[in-house]
Design a protein around this motif. Structure first.
Motif, PDB file in Angstrom:
ATOM      1  N   ARG A   1      -7.912   5.513  -6.576  1.00 49.38           N
ATOM      2  CA  ARG A   1      -8.386   5.246  -5.113  1.00 49.38           C
ATOM      3  C   ARG A   1      -7.893   6.442  -4.268  1.00 49.38           C
ATOM      4  O   ARG A   1      -8.305   6.801  -3.175  1.00 49.38           O
ATOM      5  N   HIS A   2      -6.450   7.321  -5.045  1.00 53.23           N
ATOM      6  CA  HIS A   2      -6.011   8.317  -4.108  1.00 53.23           C
ATOM      7  C   HIS A   2      -6.947   9.758  -4.618  1.00 53.23           C
ATOM      8  O   HIS A   2      -6.455  10.798  -3.808  1.00 53.23           O
TER       9      HIS A   2
ATOM     10  N   GLU B   1      -4.378   3.030  -8.623  1.00 53.96           N
ATOM     11  CA  GLU B   1      -3.942   3.752  -7.362  1.00 53.96           C
ATOM     12  C   GLU B   1      -4.236   5.160  -7.587  1.00 53.96           C
ATOM     13  O   GLU B   1      -4.712   6.074  -6.539  1.00 53.96           O
TER      14      GLU B   1
ATOM     15  N   ALA C   1       4.487   5.891  -4.176  1.00 56.06           N
ATOM     16  CA  ALA C   1       3.748   4.953  -4.967  1.00 56.06           C
ATOM     17  C   ALA C   1       4.580   3.606  -5.310  1.00 56.06           C
ATOM     18  O   ALA C   1       4.105   2.702  -5.595  1.00 56.06           O
TER      19      ALA C   1
ATOM     20  N   ALA D   1       0.854  -1.173   0.240  1.00 54.92           N
ATOM     21  CA  ALA D   1       0.016   0.002  -0.138  1.00 54.92           C
ATOM     22  C   ALA D   1       0.840   1.092   0.097  1.00 54.92           C
ATOM     23  O   ALA D   1       1.719   1.459   1.062  1.00 54.92           O
TER      24      ALA D   1
ATOM     25  N   HIS E   1       5.577  -2.981 -10.346  1.00 53.71           N
ATOM     26  CA  HIS E   1       5.481  -1.719 -10.042  1.00 53.71           C
ATOM     27  C   HIS E   1       6.571  -0.862 -10.397  1.00 53.71           C
ATOM     28  O   HIS E   1       6.389   0.256 -10.351  1.00 53.71           O
TER      29      HIS E   1
END
Length: 378
Positions: free
Chosen positions: A252-253, A249, A60, A38, A209
């Motif tokens: 979500r943010h 991401e 991130a 996370a 990632h």
């Protein structure tokens, strides 16, 4: 902002494994790992004063203490317009301008930083990878930067220029008779040997990632917005799945309010995912004959993350497109005449966009690998 990471996880089996071990796949199903991670939101205004690499998005990214010892300044590639139309426009992100001349540097730097941490902990002796060329080159380069011993498995017949690049970085090359899947099997067998880190751009989620920074860069370049459509070439799906991670991401943010469609591109000659998508399937069907293709980098008959890829495209309202060998040749020549010499795999997305009906708004295609690696398609 607190950032934490607990373990590798197999979403299918709900098996966990610590990230400081050399376990490269789920021991139950032998499938690829995901990462329990996370991260926090990235502040757009703060980016102006940050270093010019993918590490500018450190909130991130999984924590990487060894990153300063490994980075080659990867990331922040240009976004340039290709075509303007009444309904929409197309821009290209020039990822062939990375240090090893392909987008694979985004993920390779993450694998190398993680491998260096394991080596310093005393659990790692060597790094093994398999590749049709670009991933192997990137892992060889970043492994050299980290001072790690590398072994790269490639299919026999891989571009001599790519082999030369891998060897120049000091990695040993093992040429495997057969196709890309035979190469992967040989590398996985070597990865099971003690003290070996499998720097797999497919099985290890650290790579994903890294590739997600592709979308973070688009978000930054466009001032906090995203394109309407993001087109990506798909073999094993590492760029597409990284893009899907970033989209999740950012939404979500609350950092963007538009929802791009992910459009995946395969060569007609090797298009198992496209066939499954258009059949409405959630997994690959029976194996289909594989034909030779100029797009060797995406010629993957059985990608291990097929289910995730199909789900990610559907979740964004995207689709799959396929391109012929003639379309690949034409697209490469056309881009070359515009000053962009891109390898044949790397032009697949532009070939698909040229052949498809125009999509509204801004479409972005990646130009993933430099033409100097392979020469003109014949």
């Amino acid at each position: 902002m607190l950032i934490f990471m607990t373990s590798y996880v197999c979403r299918r089996c709900q098996v966990h494994s610590p990230t400081d071990t050399l376990t490269w796949c789920c021991p139950k199903c032998r499938g690829p790992w995901d990462l329990e991670f996370a991260g926090g939101p990235v502040s757009l205004p703060s980016l102006a004063s940050r270093r010019n690499s993918l590490w500018r998005y450190e909130e991130a990214l999984p924590p990487m203490p060894c990153a300063p010892d490994v980075t080659l300044g990867e990331g922040r590639t240009p976004l340039v317009p290709l075509e303007e139309g009444e309904q929409g426009s197309v821009s290209a992100k020039l990822d062939f301008l990375m240090p090893t001349l392909s987008f694979k540097d985004r993920g390779a730097v993450m694998l190398a930083a993680h491998a260096l941490r394991l080596a310093r902990n005393g659990s790692l002796r060597r790094v093994v990878a398999d590749s049709s060329g670009n991933a192997g080159t990137a892992i060889a380069a970043y492994g050299a930067r980290a001072g790690l011993d590398g072994l790269v498995y490639v299919p026999k017949g891989t571009s001599p220029k790519k082999l030369e690049q891998i060897r120049a970085h000091g990695a040993r090359v093992v040429e495997v008779p057969g196709d890309r899947e035979a190469t992967a099997r040989a590398a996985r067998a070597a990865a099971d040997e003690p003290g070996t880190f499998y720097a797999s751009h497919v099985y290890n989620p650290y790579f994903l990632h890294g590739t997600k920074t592709y979308v973070y860069e688009l978000w930054e370049e466009l001032g906090g917005r995203l394109p309407d459509t993001i087109v990506v070439p798909v073999g094993n799906g590492t760029l597409l799945l990284g893009a899907a991670l970033a989209l999740d991401e950012l939404h979500r943010h609350g950092l963007t309010d538009n929802h791009p469609a992910l459009v995946a591109v395969q060569a007609e000659a090797v298009s198992p995912l496209a066939a499954a998508f258009h059949a409405g399937a959630e997994e690959l069907g029976e194996a289909v004959p594989v034909r030779p293709t100029l797009a060797e980098g995406i010629a993957i008959p059985a990608p291990p993350r097929a289910h995730q890829i199909l789900r990610a495209v559907r979740a964004t309202g995207g689709t799959f497109l396929t391109v012929s060998e003639d379309q690949i040749r034409t697209a490469q020549l056309e881009l070359s005449r515009r000053g962009l010499f891109v390898e044949s795999t790397g032009v697949a997305c532009w070939a698909a966009v040229r052949a498809a009906a125009p999509r509204p708004g801004l479409t972005v295609v990646p130009l993933c690998g430099a033409g100097a690696k392979t020469g003109l398609a014949r």
